[in-house]
Write an enzyme that holds these catalytic residues in place. Structure first.
Site, mmCIF file in Angstrom:
data_model
loop_
_atom_site.group_PDB
_atom_site.id
_atom_site.type_symbol
_atom_site.label_atom_id
_atom_site.label_comp_id
_atom_site.label_asym_id
_atom_site.label_seq_id
_atom_site.Cartn_x
_atom_site.Cartn_y
_atom_site.Cartn_z
ATOM 1 N N TRP A 141 52.034 -15.733 53.347
ATOM 2 C CA TRP A 141 51.085 -16.843 53.395
ATOM 3 C C TRP A 141 50.250 -16.916 52.118
ATOM 4 O O TRP A 141 49.574 -17.917 51.868
ATOM 5 C CB TRP A 141 50.156 -16.689 54.597
ATOM 6 N N ASP A 142 50.299 -15.831 51.313
ATOM 7 C CA ASP A 142 49.509 -15.768 50.081
ATOM 8 C C ASP A 142 49.656 -17.028 49.237
ATOM 9 O O ASP A 142 48.675 -17.559 48.714
ATOM 10 C CB ASP A 142 49.973 -14.594 49.206
ATOM 11 N N GLU B 238 44.311 -7.166 59.011
ATOM 12 C CA GLU B 238 45.370 -6.401 59.660
ATOM 13 C C GLU B 238 44.890 -5.064 60.204
ATOM 14 O O GLU B 238 45.690 -4.269 60.701
ATOM 15 C CB GLU B 238 46.525 -6.197 58.677
ATOM 16 N N LYS C 113 40.163 -4.837 56.869
ATOM 17 C CA LYS C 113 40.955 -4.674 55.659
ATOM 18 C C LYS C 113 40.579 -5.735 54.636
ATOM 19 O O LYS C 113 40.568 -5.494 53.432
ATOM 20 C CB LYS C 113 42.445 -4.775 55.996
ATOM 21 N N GLN C 114 40.280 -6.946 55.133
ATOM 22 C CA GLN C 114 39.979 -8.071 54.246
ATOM 23 C C GLN C 114 39.155 -9.105 54.988
ATOM 24 O O GLN C 114 38.994 -9.043 56.204
ATOM 25 C CB GLN C 114 41.270 -8.707 53.753
#
Length: 796
Positions: A380-381, A509, A621-622
């Site tokens: 998806w980046d 994630e 994580k983000q």
């Protein structure tokens, strides 16, 4: 709140700051993986790691072709229905970079050589990697060696290498061995060693094959041309790689070529004389296919090389520079007052060009074509971080990437059926369109990839108003992704009739398979509404196109009403006491992670803790909710965004390369300017300074797009609601860092090219093309091409 530490600049004794070049003034074997990545070349199809021409020392000898992959059977310890079955891994193809030098039968080996001078330069304006050195041989003779390498932006299948040797003192016999080598298949000493040491458990690294991948099909020596052809043993993909030399010297010489299954070698034997250059220009071509036989691809290689020879190396270099002149005209970001940031920004933008220029309706892998990290998969980046950059700077390239996703729709429909869903579900990670993620909790469960693709469609339409694409490929993507959401969710039967989505994973994630993930629900609501809105726009404004859409998709007004109803009823978690959006319906019930007792060497957490340990805690994580605040900015008040940022930022590890840029943008918006600049530098230098300690596996291409977004959305305060805004205006809320004097960038917007210059006192807009309504603060003006429009710090 603290960002991952990034340097203010690169080590100046080795990498001096220059605005348009990355320069290495000392050779080292201590960080070969990093420098092979930083100085890598590519054009979106061919990628060449920056290995030394002489071979030998390397972290990973690498040449890659976008989408060229082998398949393999995924082995699950305990399989279940719907698990991904076939893995896909990009193949390290035959290496044409090899040009070995022997003087007095002594090889040039950089690790051991007595180098009197060394410099390697990646030039962002010429698109060339240039290396110059002076070598004192074991016999004491000085030899000047100059090489150039270029992967053509203008010609998709072409690379050009030059190698020049000049004896400075004495005569000597010289041998130059120019090769095309299939290493069978990308295995090298480093990876063998790392696996033996147990370092091969990093899921971000590519899988290593346990079988012969490339089956020899062509060995051709035809006049000046040498070509090798292969077929992948499982995927059936075919490839041909070839070279042709242009050789110049006044010295006495001879040439001999040999060709075998896995190696082609042309050996130049020269009686070298002082001051008489020996120059070899090597034209290299790669062609690949999903079904064309290797001999036909070999023919194509020969045609490519013949055209290149007729054009000439000098003219090819001029074409490269001209292509880049045009690229920088529309894509450059200028930072005045921070020279290291300027250099780093252009390095990131240059790699975006190298990842996207000649994709030709293929995707952009997580590492572009700089290495095989993440197996060369598309995520998806691209849609969230790269397409927005391209939509506003290189819109035709953005269109090709979206058409690539559209071409995946049939596979996505099949995947949706596998998961008992209507519509289409795009694979979390893939090369050929099939799901390749073996770990569903952090893979297939990330249904939000559908909304990411829809978001990219919106960004492209906002920027271009491409009605043909909107009415055809775009609308079909939006309908099928919306169908999936409407089927995946459900209406609660307890109390209110809210719409819920359960069993999903958001961008973070470290928290998986949850109910009502805020990011997912926000983006699904957007996807549903946008699909309905676009379809009605087509129906009202392009009735003939809508009739075709009805025939192709079966869309009805009743179904559009279903989309609207689900969107309107979408449940968005909100904690009234804290005033924040919980990441999911149970996130706030989790125990906080003990950051104080987690040493630095335990990051990233995914490499040091079992997933079940991580899943029990409040640790990210983000950016997740904060990313939703950025992508769907208008759906949240400034105060809501500030509360969300202040809650989630301290518990975000930044273990993902996709996080710092988003945290920078939102820190700038909610009033943390110092932190915004710190996160910006973390994003900007992520690869250059190897802050995630895995840049050896390739450039983090999405982060490069994120660095652009930091400048344009974060500090420039750019905002474009597109069709959501009846005035069809764009907005700026400038937030220039105190340390900077000026920031400038360009945007394409619906037939106009805008040049934006931002200082502490004013923002100016220069328009080339159609007039654009621009709002800065509470002042809105129609900007025309007659003269720059100036907005002062105090517009009143």
């Amino acid at each position: 709140m603290k960002a991952k530490q990034a340097p203010a600049s690169l080590p100046q004794h080795r990498f001096p700051t220059e605005p348009w070049r990355l320069v290495e003034s000392e050779y080292s074997t201590q960080d070969l993986g990093l420098t092979e990545t930083l100085f890598a070349l590519g054009n979106g199809f061919i990628g060449m790691r920056a290995n030394a021409e002489e071979g030998r020392e390397a972290f990973s000898h690498g040449t890659f072709l976008n989408g060229f992959h082998e398949t393999w059977r995924i082995t699950h310890a305990e399989s279940a229905y719907g698990f991904a079955e076939v893995g896909q891994t990009i193949v390290n193809v035959p290496d044409a970079k090899l040009i070995k030098l022997y003087v007095d039968d002594e090889p040039l080996l950089l690790a051991d050589a007595d180098l009197q001078f060394y410099e390697r330069v990646l030039d962002f304006r010429t698109g060339k990697l240039v290396r110059d050195l002076i070598w004192r041989t074991p016999a004491g003779k000085r030899v000047k060696v100059s090489s150039e390498r270029m992967v053509s932006f203008e010609h998709r299948h072409l690379a050009v290498l030059s190698f020049e040797v000049t004896l400075l003192d004495d005569s000597a016999p010289i041998v130059i061995s120019s090769q095309l080598l299939n290493r069978q298949d990308g295995e090298d000493e480093y990876h063998v060693k790392s696996a033996a040491l147990g370092e091969g458990q990093d899921p971000r690294r590519a899988r290593k094959f346990d079988h012969r991948v490339l089956e020899p099909k062509v060995q051709r020596h035809d006049g000046d041309d040498v070509v090798l052809g292969y077929r992948c043993s499982n995927s059936g993909m075919t490839i041909a790689a070839g070279y042709r030399h242009l050789f110049e010297t006044e010295c006495e010489s001879s040439v001999e070529t040999t060709v075998s299954d896995d190696q082609a070698k042309t050996v130049f034997t020269i009686e070298g004389e002082p001051g008489r250059p020996i120059r070899i220009e090597k034209l290299v071509s790669y062609h690949a296919s999903t079904g064309v036989p290797a001999p036909e691809l070999a023919d194509r290689c020969q045609r490519t090389m013949l055209r290149a020879a007729r054009t000439g190396v000098k003219a090819l270099g001029l074409e490269q520079a001209e292509w880049l002149d045009n690229y920088w005209k529309y894509s450059d970001v200028t930072i005045v007052g921070d020279d290291p940031a300027q250099q780093a920004m252009r390095w990131n933008l240059f790699h975006l060009a190298q990842a996207s220029a000649r994709t030709q309706e293929q995707g952009i892998a997580a590492k572009g074509v700089t290495a095989d990290g993440y197996d060369g998969h598309y995520f998806w980046d691209t849609e969230v971080y790269v397409v927005p950059f391209l939509a506003y700077t290189q819109p035709e390239t953005a269109r090709k990437l979206l058409r690539f996703r559209w071409q995946m729709l049939d596979s996505a429909r099949k995947r949706a059926r596998m998961l008992s869903l209507s519509g289409a579900l795009f694979p979390w990670r893939t090369i050929n369109g099939e799901e390749a993620s073996a770990y569903y909790a952090a893979g297939t469960a990330q249904y939000h990839i559908n909304a990411a693709v829809a978001f990219a469609v919106k960004r492209y339409i906002d920027a271009t108003n491409d009605r043909d694409f909107m009415a055809q490929e775009g609308a079909e993507i939006l309908i099928e992704t919306a169908r999936m959401w409407e089927d995946l969710g459900f209406y609660s039967t307890n109390g209110d009739r809210s719409f819920h989505i359960h069993g999903v994973t958001g961008p973070d994630e470290y928290t998986t398979v949850k109910n009502d993930n805020t990011f997912t629900n926000i983006m699904a609501r957007f996807n549903l509404r946008f699909a309905a809105s676009v379809c009605r726009t087509i129906k009202n404004q392009l009735p003939v196109a809508y009739e075709a859409l009805e025939r192709n998709t079966g869309i009805t007004e009743a179904e559009l009403e279903f989309f609207d109803r689900a969107a309107d009823a979408m449940f968005i978690p909100l904690d009234e006491e804290l005033g924040i959006n919980p990441q999911d319906d149970a996130f706030l019930d989790l125990e906080p992670w003990d950051f104080e007792r987690t040493p630095d060497d335990k990051y990233p957490l995914l490499l040091h803790f079992h997933p079940l340990v991580i899943y029990r805690f409040q640790v990210l994580k983000q950016a997740d909710v904060v990313l939703a605040n950025f992508l769907r900015n208008s759906q949240f008040s400034l105060e809501q965004k500030r509360r969300n940022f202040n809650y989630y930022d301290p518990i975000t590890t930044g273990d993902s390369s996709l996080s710092a840029c988003v945290q920078s943008i939102m820190a700038a918006e909610v009033g943390h300017p110092d932190l915004a600049l710190e996160y910006f530098r973390s994003s900007l230098f992520l690869d250059l300074a190897d802050t995630h300690r895995n840049s050896s596996d390739g450039v983090h291409i999405a982060n490069a797009g994120g660095a652009w977004a930091c400048a344009v959305y974060g500090f420039g305060g750019f905002y474009d609601r597109g069709a959501e805004n009846s005035a069809n205006e764009i907005q700026f809320s400038p937030r220039l860092p105190a340390e900077w004097e000026e920031l400038s960038f360009s945007l394409f917007r619906r037939g106009a090219h805008l040049s934006i210059v931002l200082s502490h006192d004013a923002l100016s807009v220069t328009v080339d093309g159609e007039a654009v309504q621009v709002t800065v603060g509470d002042v809105s003006r129609l900007c025309t091409k007659d003269a720059p429009t100036i907005y002062t710090a105090d517009p009143h």
